[in-house]
Design a protein around this motif. Structure first.
Motif, mmCIF file in Angstrom:
data_model
loop_
_atom_site.group_PDB
_atom_site.id
_atom_site.type_symbol
_atom_site.label_atom_id
_atom_site.label_comp_id
_atom_site.label_asym_id
_atom_site.label_seq_id
_atom_site.Cartn_x
_atom_site.Cartn_y
_atom_site.Cartn_z
ATOM 1 N N TRP A 158 -48.766 0.991 -18.828
ATOM 2 C CA TRP A 158 -47.333 1.196 -19.132
ATOM 3 C C TRP A 158 -46.421 1.135 -17.900
ATOM 4 O O TRP A 158 -45.263 1.047 -17.709
ATOM 5 N N LYS A 200 -43.804 -1.649 -16.788
ATOM 6 C CA LYS A 200 -42.716 -1.739 -17.860
ATOM 7 C C LYS A 200 -41.819 -0.407 -17.360
ATOM 8 O O LYS A 200 -40.561 -0.635 -17.503
ATOM 9 N N VAL A 259 -39.974 -1.132 -14.192
ATOM 10 C CA VAL A 259 -38.721 -2.093 -14.602
ATOM 11 C C VAL A 259 -37.462 -1.512 -15.196
ATOM 12 O O VAL A 259 -36.426 -1.932 -14.692
ATOM 13 N N GLU A 260 -37.725 -0.650 -16.099
ATOM 14 C CA GLU A 260 -36.676 -0.157 -16.960
ATOM 15 C C GLU A 260 -36.205 1.124 -16.307
ATOM 16 O O GLU A 260 -34.924 1.491 -16.703
ATOM 17 N N ALA A 272 -41.342 -5.593 -10.762
ATOM 18 C CA ALA A 272 -42.501 -5.690 -11.493
ATOM 19 C C ALA A 272 -43.551 -6.074 -10.442
ATOM 20 O O ALA A 272 -44.688 -5.752 -10.654
#
Length: 187
Positions: free
Chosen positions: A44, A47, A50-51, A113
């Motif tokens: 995870w 992700k 990136v978020e 990423a």
């Protein structure tokens, strides 16, 4: 030599000779391998980077992920004499995960990423140094973990700066920045 765990008055002895001891070693190490970015147990992380906002990525990469590495150092300190098949299997898993993350970095189009996947590859080498339980591996792993905390936080800050300049994190749009703004390099 055995390792004692006291839990609510009961003693559990781990000496590395039975399959139950191997399961206990895996469970103890698994708790910290989830926190330190190792490929198969920490999927995870890219992700989340990136978020997350830039400040969150800096704190996650610079400080929070190092707690897992520190826990691995403490756990491997107690398991130096055990050198079981579980530890050898874990070395293969960590090296393979670092190699796969390096291959994934070659195909990334997002700056954050790519930094996140390379982070998993670098910390895999730290954990491998801790697993081997040799003096040079410990020192190299600790040095790489400290260097990774500083460099990855700086890379995420630079990615945030590029996002402010270009309003995009795509590598295709952000390449060649050193020709336009040479002040962001270390020269």
């Amino acid at each position: 030599m055995s390792f004692f765990i006291k839990y609510q008055g009961a003693e559990v002895i781990i000496d590395g000779s039975s399959w139950v001891d191997h399961i206990m070693i895996v469970l103890l190490l698994g708790a910290f391998l989830v926190k330190s970015p190792v490929f198969m147990v920490h999927g995870w992380l890219p992700k989340a980077h990136v978020e997350a906002p830039v400040a969150g990525s800096i704190m996650l990469a610079g400080v929070l992920l190092k707690f897992g590495g520190y826990g691995c150092v403490l756990v491997f300190f107690y398991f130096v004499p055990f050198r079981s098949a579980v530890i050898d299997w874990l070395i293969r898993l960590v090296v393979w995960g670092g190699f796969l993350c390096s291959l994934i970095c070659l195909r990334q189009v997002d700056v954050k990423a790519m930094i996140a996947y390379s982070s998993i590859g670098h910390i895999s080498m730290c954990v491998r140094g801790f697993i081997r339980c040799y003096s040079l591996g410990w020192r190299g792993g600790l040095l790489l973990m400290v260097a990774h905390g500083l460099c990855s936080a700086g890379l995420f800050a630079l990615a945030g700066y590029l996002y402010k300049l270009f309003s995009s994190r795509r590598l295709l749009l952000c390449k060649g920045v050193l020709r336009v703004i040479p002040s962001i390099s270390l020269r």
